[in-house]
Design a protein around this motif. Structure first.
Motif, PDB file in Angstrom:
ATOM      1  N   ILE A   1       0.839  -1.195   0.000  1.00 58.22           N
ATOM      2  CA  ILE A   1       0.000   0.000   0.000  1.00 58.22           C
ATOM      3  C   ILE A   1       0.875   1.246   0.000  1.00 58.22           C
ATOM      4  O   ILE A   1       0.587   2.221  -0.697  1.00 58.22           O
TER       5      ILE A   1
ATOM      6  N   GLY B   1       0.049   3.145  -3.135  1.00 57.21           N
ATOM      7  CA  GLY B   1      -1.075   3.967  -2.699  1.00 57.21           C
ATOM      8  C   GLY B   1      -1.099   5.365  -3.252  1.00 57.21           C
ATOM      9  O   GLY B   1      -0.072   5.889  -3.635  1.00 57.21           O
ATOM     10  N   PRO B   2      -2.323   5.934  -3.297  1.00 55.79           N
ATOM     11  CA  PRO B   2      -3.554   5.215  -3.044  1.00 55.79           C
ATOM     12  C   PRO B   2      -3.802   4.150  -4.101  1.00 55.79           C
ATOM     13  O   PRO B   2      -3.534   4.366  -5.275  1.00 55.79           O
TER      14      PRO B   2
ATOM     15  N   ILE C   1      -4.353   2.029   7.896  1.00 60.74           N
ATOM     16  CA  ILE C   1      -4.744   2.358   6.525  1.00 60.74           C
ATOM     17  C   ILE C   1      -6.103   3.050   6.540  1.00 60.74           C
ATOM     18  O   ILE C   1      -6.889   2.888   7.474  1.00 60.74           O
TER      19      ILE C   1
ATOM     20  N   GLN D   1     -10.039   3.328  -2.349  1.00 63.00           N
ATOM     21  CA  GLN D   1      -8.669   3.761  -2.623  1.00 63.00           C
ATOM     22  C   GLN D   1      -7.936   3.816  -1.291  1.00 63.00           C
ATOM     23  O   GLN D   1      -8.188   4.701  -0.468  1.00 63.00           O
TER      24      GLN D   1
ATOM     25  N   LYS E   1      -4.741   3.985   1.403  1.00 56.83           N
ATOM     26  CA  LYS E   1      -3.420   4.581   1.629  1.00 56.83           C
ATOM     27  C   LYS E   1      -3.077   4.422   3.095  1.00 56.83           C
ATOM     28  O   LYS E   1      -3.950   4.200   3.933  1.00 56.83           O
TER      29      LYS E   1
END
Length: 145
Positions: A49, A53-54, A84, A96, A98
């Motif tokens: 991630i 990320g995202p 997260i 999404q 991150k």
């Protein structure tokens, strides 16, 4: 980290030997990264991630070669721990993901510990053996699409 090494006899089954080796490696990594309160699988998710990320759940599942349903189940504890967050617009189906600030801090700490595990295994097995091992594992993984 000092580890006792046990002499264990291999099985005539290649698959069983690989599964046992996988379990042993996971145990070694889990032991090294335990001060971060993460397991190896959780660390791997944070690492991916962080790099991607995202990232959507589907893209993350594809990148780590994990079934989407299994991935969603494994993400829940990381979300509950505040590592997260979902950046998608409310009401959209495509999440999404991150890392949060707490997630970044935890990931960086775990990454230092993970590096120690990497170094331990390279010293234990030797760089040349690690290279051969990695090549063989890649070849085995290529057996399936």
């Amino acid at each position: 980290m000092d580890r006792k090494v046990y002499d264990k006899k291999p099985s005539p089954c290649n698959c069983l030997n690989i599964r046992r080796a996988s379990q042993a490696l996971t145990e070694v990594y889990d032991e090294f990264i335990s001060p971060s309160n993460l397991k190896l699988g959780q660390f791997s998710l944070l690492k991916h991630i962080n790099q991607l990320g995202p990232v959507s759940v589907s893209d993350l599942a594809s990148a780590i070669r994990l079934d989407r349903t299994t991935l969603v189940r494994n993400l829940k504890p990381l979300e509950q721990s505040g590592f997260i967050e979902d950046m998608s617009t409310e009401g959209t189906r495509n999440r999404q993901l991150k890392l949060t600030d707490k997630g970044i801090e935890t990931y960086k700490y775990a990454e230092e510990l993970w590096e120690k595990a990497q170094n331990f295994l390279e010293e234990y097995l030797g760089k040349d053996n690690i290279d051969v091992f990695t090549t063989l594992l890649s070849k085995i993984e290529a057996l399936v699409p």
